[in-house]
Scaffold this motif. Sequence first.
Motif, mmCIF file in Angstrom:
data_model
loop_
_atom_site.group_PDB
_atom_site.id
_atom_site.type_symbol
_atom_site.label_atom_id
_atom_site.label_comp_id
_atom_site.label_asym_id
_atom_site.label_seq_id
_atom_site.Cartn_x
_atom_site.Cartn_y
_atom_site.Cartn_z
ATOM 1 N N GLN A 38 4.628 56.377 11.573
ATOM 2 C CA GLN A 38 4.357 55.877 10.163
ATOM 3 C C GLN A 38 5.102 55.163 9.336
ATOM 4 O OE1 GLN A 38 1.674 60.313 9.674
ATOM 5 N NE2 GLN A 38 0.606 59.071 10.359
ATOM 6 N N ASP A 39 6.338 56.113 9.073
ATOM 7 C CA ASP A 39 7.274 56.006 8.200
ATOM 8 C C ASP A 39 7.834 54.480 8.036
ATOM 9 O OD1 ASP A 39 9.260 56.694 6.120
ATOM 10 O OD2 ASP A 39 10.717 55.675 7.490
ATOM 11 N N ALA A 40 7.613 53.680 9.260
ATOM 12 C CA ALA A 40 7.043 52.036 9.581
ATOM 13 C C ALA A 40 6.876 51.706 9.697
ATOM 14 C CB ALA A 40 8.024 52.426 11.364
ATOM 15 N N GLY A 41 5.397 51.902 9.458
ATOM 16 C CA GLY A 41 4.003 51.304 9.417
ATOM 17 C C GLY A 41 3.609 50.676 10.343
ATOM 18 N N LEU A 42 3.843 51.388 12.128
ATOM 19 C CA LEU A 42 3.493 51.069 12.859
ATOM 20 C C LEU A 42 2.051 51.826 13.420
ATOM 21 C CD1 LEU A 42 7.399 49.578 14.456
ATOM 22 C CD2 LEU A 42 4.962 48.396 13.001
ATOM 23 N N THR A 43 2.536 51.484 14.930
ATOM 24 C CA THR A 43 1.207 52.886 15.842
ATOM 25 C C THR A 43 1.628 53.671 16.768
ATOM 26 O OG1 THR A 43 -0.509 51.127 16.238
ATOM 27 C CG2 THR A 43 -1.114 51.976 14.439
ATOM 28 N N LEU A 44 1.225 53.714 17.223
ATOM 29 C CA LEU A 44 1.393 53.998 19.295
ATOM 30 C C LEU A 44 1.541 52.782 19.757
ATOM 31 C CD1 LEU A 44 0.418 57.912 19.359
ATOM 32 C CD2 LEU A 44 2.388 57.443 19.940
ATOM 33 N N ASP A 45 0.342 52.557 19.217
ATOM 34 C CA ASP A 45 0.184 51.087 20.510
ATOM 35 C C ASP A 45 0.968 50.031 19.725
ATOM 36 O OD1 ASP A 45 -1.908 51.450 20.987
ATOM 37 O OD2 ASP A 45 -3.491 50.927 19.920
ATOM 38 N N ASP A 46 2.012 49.723 19.250
ATOM 39 C CA ASP A 46 2.994 48.937 18.833
ATOM 40 C C ASP A 46 4.298 49.670 19.660
ATOM 41 O OD1 ASP A 46 1.610 48.103 16.740
ATOM 42 O OD2 ASP A 46 2.428 49.076 15.460
ATOM 43 N N VAL A 47 4.424 50.033 20.372
ATOM 44 C CA VAL A 47 6.016 51.584 21.465
ATOM 45 C C VAL A 47 5.574 49.866 22.389
ATOM 46 C CG1 VAL A 47 6.467 52.826 22.384
ATOM 47 C CG2 VAL A 47 5.601 52.729 19.563
#
Length: 390
Positions: A38-47
């Motif tokens: 959330q801090d990065a502005g990303l989600t689990l799907d991006d990992v």
Amino acid sequence: MSFTSNACIAGIYEHPLRVAPDHTVAQLHAEVARGALQDAGLTLDDVDGYFCAGDAPGMGPVSMADYLGLKKLTYLDSTDTGGSSYLTHVNHAARAIAAGQCKVALITLAGRPKSEGSSGTQVRSQWASAPDFAFEKPYSPAPLNTYAMCAMRHMYEFGTTSEQLAWIKVAASHHAQHNPHAALKDVLTVEDVLNSPMIADPLHRADCCVVTDSGGALVVVHPDIAKTLKKPVVTMMGAGETTKGQMGGKVDLTYSGLAWAAPLAFKEAKLTPEQIRYASIYDSFTITVLIQLEDLGFCKKGEGGKFVEGGQLISGKGRLAFNTDGGGLCNNHPANRGGMTKVIEAVRQLRGEAHPAVQVPNLEFALASGIGGALGTRHGAAVLILGRLS
């Protein structure tokens, strides 16, 4: 251009709890993962890259990837060098990203030593299958007494004093007072440290880190992704890692593996210690900090005591601000693994997100260092040098 400059730290998160009796370790991992993304502005799907160490339950990254719902992984790493694991993970993630093996790497840590009584509150017997166990176990080595040996030897070799070690705790306490989540918030004096109970000569109770439940996470990404995010870009500039053991019996307790790892990091970053104004330094004990300061090149071997005395590690007062969150000595030391929080606070400083009372102004570069294992026997050592892109 170094491999590490092809990666940026885009997300950080430190769990606010210091006692978590109602959480599982896996749950803490999940909560810090969510916070960092959330801090990065990303989600689990991006990992597509995942890193964890021996604190992760089950089959390490296999179990945790399934628990977290990571479905697009192309890179896994479960390197375990104790408390330095997470600095090593950042280094490995940067190189994996540079090699095109992943683009968004998630690194997590979590533990419940406070709730489980597995650190500091009861005797531990572990690593019975380790090759050194049969030779060393009869002499009852433990983290505290082996670090005390290092402190005593440093005092014998160089004239270091308990008062000088106490200044390290004093500096940490000055910073912790501004951290609402810190386990210890009281500002201490040198006399307070020296008057605390002697635990293992010459280390007093106040020379020792806190024991906490907690966790933390980092997100390391390709620079092209970092540029699309809202947070200030913190880039990897240099890294070094190694191990130090008993050296075939040629034991010298006055230095750590950072004596080898630090020059590698500074060479890759094309910087010198004189250019570093903030450092996150693993602080399981006060002697851990003092020896690392010497091995990192901030002062000559044997001069660490003089370097730290008089408040020289206090932000805004001394020559080098260190552990402005309070560090392991006062803030947070989860699962005997304080390296994660060192990277987190270094990133906060570079972003300008540290507490205003301890923020180093106009900071360009920051260093994070750590060891994992035992300073007096064998350990891993790692250094990261980070920079903020304007």
